[in-house]
Design a protein around this motif. Structure first.
Motif, mmCIF file in Angstrom:
data_model
loop_
_atom_site.group_PDB
_atom_site.id
_atom_site.type_symbol
_atom_site.label_atom_id
_atom_site.label_comp_id
_atom_site.label_asym_id
_atom_site.label_seq_id
_atom_site.Cartn_x
_atom_site.Cartn_y
_atom_site.Cartn_z
ATOM 1 N N ASN A 1 -5.786 0.903 -6.616
ATOM 2 C CA ASN A 1 -5.098 1.667 -5.569
ATOM 3 C C ASN A 1 -3.587 1.461 -5.621
ATOM 4 O O ASN A 1 -2.820 2.419 -5.473
ATOM 5 C CB ASN A 1 -5.631 1.307 -4.180
ATOM 6 N N THR A 2 -3.161 0.231 -5.840
ATOM 7 C CA THR A 2 -1.727 -0.052 -5.948
ATOM 8 C C THR A 2 -1.147 0.657 -7.171
ATOM 9 O O THR A 2 -0.114 1.325 -7.092
ATOM 10 C CB THR A 2 -1.480 -1.571 -6.040
ATOM 11 N N TYR A 3 -1.818 0.517 -8.301
ATOM 12 C CA TYR A 3 -1.368 1.189 -9.530
ATOM 13 C C TYR A 3 -1.276 2.699 -9.322
ATOM 14 O O TYR A 3 -0.266 3.328 -9.657
ATOM 15 C CB TYR A 3 -2.330 0.867 -10.684
ATOM 16 N N ASN A 4 -2.334 3.277 -8.788
ATOM 17 C CA ASN A 4 -2.378 4.733 -8.589
ATOM 18 C C ASN A 4 -1.266 5.205 -7.653
ATOM 19 O O ASN A 4 -0.654 6.254 -7.885
ATOM 20 C CB ASN A 4 -3.753 5.149 -8.063
ATOM 21 N N GLN A 5 -0.992 4.436 -6.615
ATOM 22 C CA GLN A 5 0.081 4.807 -5.692
ATOM 23 C C GLN A 5 1.445 4.767 -6.389
ATOM 24 O O GLN A 5 2.288 5.622 -6.168
ATOM 25 C CB GLN A 5 0.068 3.891 -4.473
ATOM 26 N N ILE A 6 1.641 3.787 -7.250
ATOM 27 C CA ILE A 6 2.901 3.688 -7.991
ATOM 28 C C ILE A 6 3.088 4.911 -8.885
ATOM 29 O O ILE A 6 4.136 5.554 -8.863
ATOM 30 C CB ILE A 6 2.959 2.385 -8.823
#
Length: 178
Positions: free
Chosen positions: A54-59
């Protein structure tokens, strides 16, 4: 020895994202006041970043879709998705605790836990976070993704530094040695 450091922002009521998974509320109380840049100092001692999908995708979809924001770091993205890794972005299904334990055996700079909450909680349960750098944002969200869940065991910490600017309070804790 390498340290594992949680460097993260949370709302006053303990959330790292709102109920929609957004982080656009992370800013000081006055938009016209420049915030102190503690990130640039922090990142100098980091060579590895750990994050969830989720963090990666948001970035890559919202925060910096044009270019990868950590080109000089080795990034581990914990995911169940089958994705091809690159030279500096490693997609893995491995347990984050196992990754940290293996990384700490190798030479290098410190390891940054970037998010999300599930990874943080797993590492806390296994007592693998050496320092907590938490920026408390002057916002009460009321709901969203909690940084700390109720089922965590007690961890005794020592406050080593604090500073405030523009309504943001930055707290740095390490494990108590006494």
């Amino acid at each position: 020895m390498r340290k594992t450091i949680l460097f993260i922002a949370m709302s006053l009521d303990g959330y790292i994202s709102n109920e929609y998974g957004k982080v656009d509320w992370i800013n000081g109380q006055n938009q016209n006041v420049e915030n102190i840049d503690t990130y640039s100092t922090f990142i100098k001692d980091i060579d590895t970043v750990i994050m969830g999908w989720n963090t990666y995708n948001q970035i890559v979809t919202e925060l910096s879709p044009e270019k990868w924001v950590y080109p000089n770091l080795i990034s581990y993205v914990i995911t169940h998705r089958e994705l091809s890794s690159t030279n500096n972005i490693i997609f893995t299904k491995s347990n984050p605790s196992v990754i940290i334990e293996n990384l700490k055996k190798k030479q290098g700079k410190n390891i940054w836990i970037c998010g999300g909450a599930n990874i943080v909680q797993q590492l806390m349960q296994n007592d693998l976070i050496d320092e907590y750098h938490i920026s408390v944002i002057p916002t009460i969200l009321g709901s969203g993704t909690r940084l700390f869940e109720k089922n965590l065991s007690e961890i005794k910490l020592e406050l080593t530094n604090t500073q405030s600017y523009n309504g943001i309070v930055e707290l740095i804790y390490k494990h108590r040695s006494f």
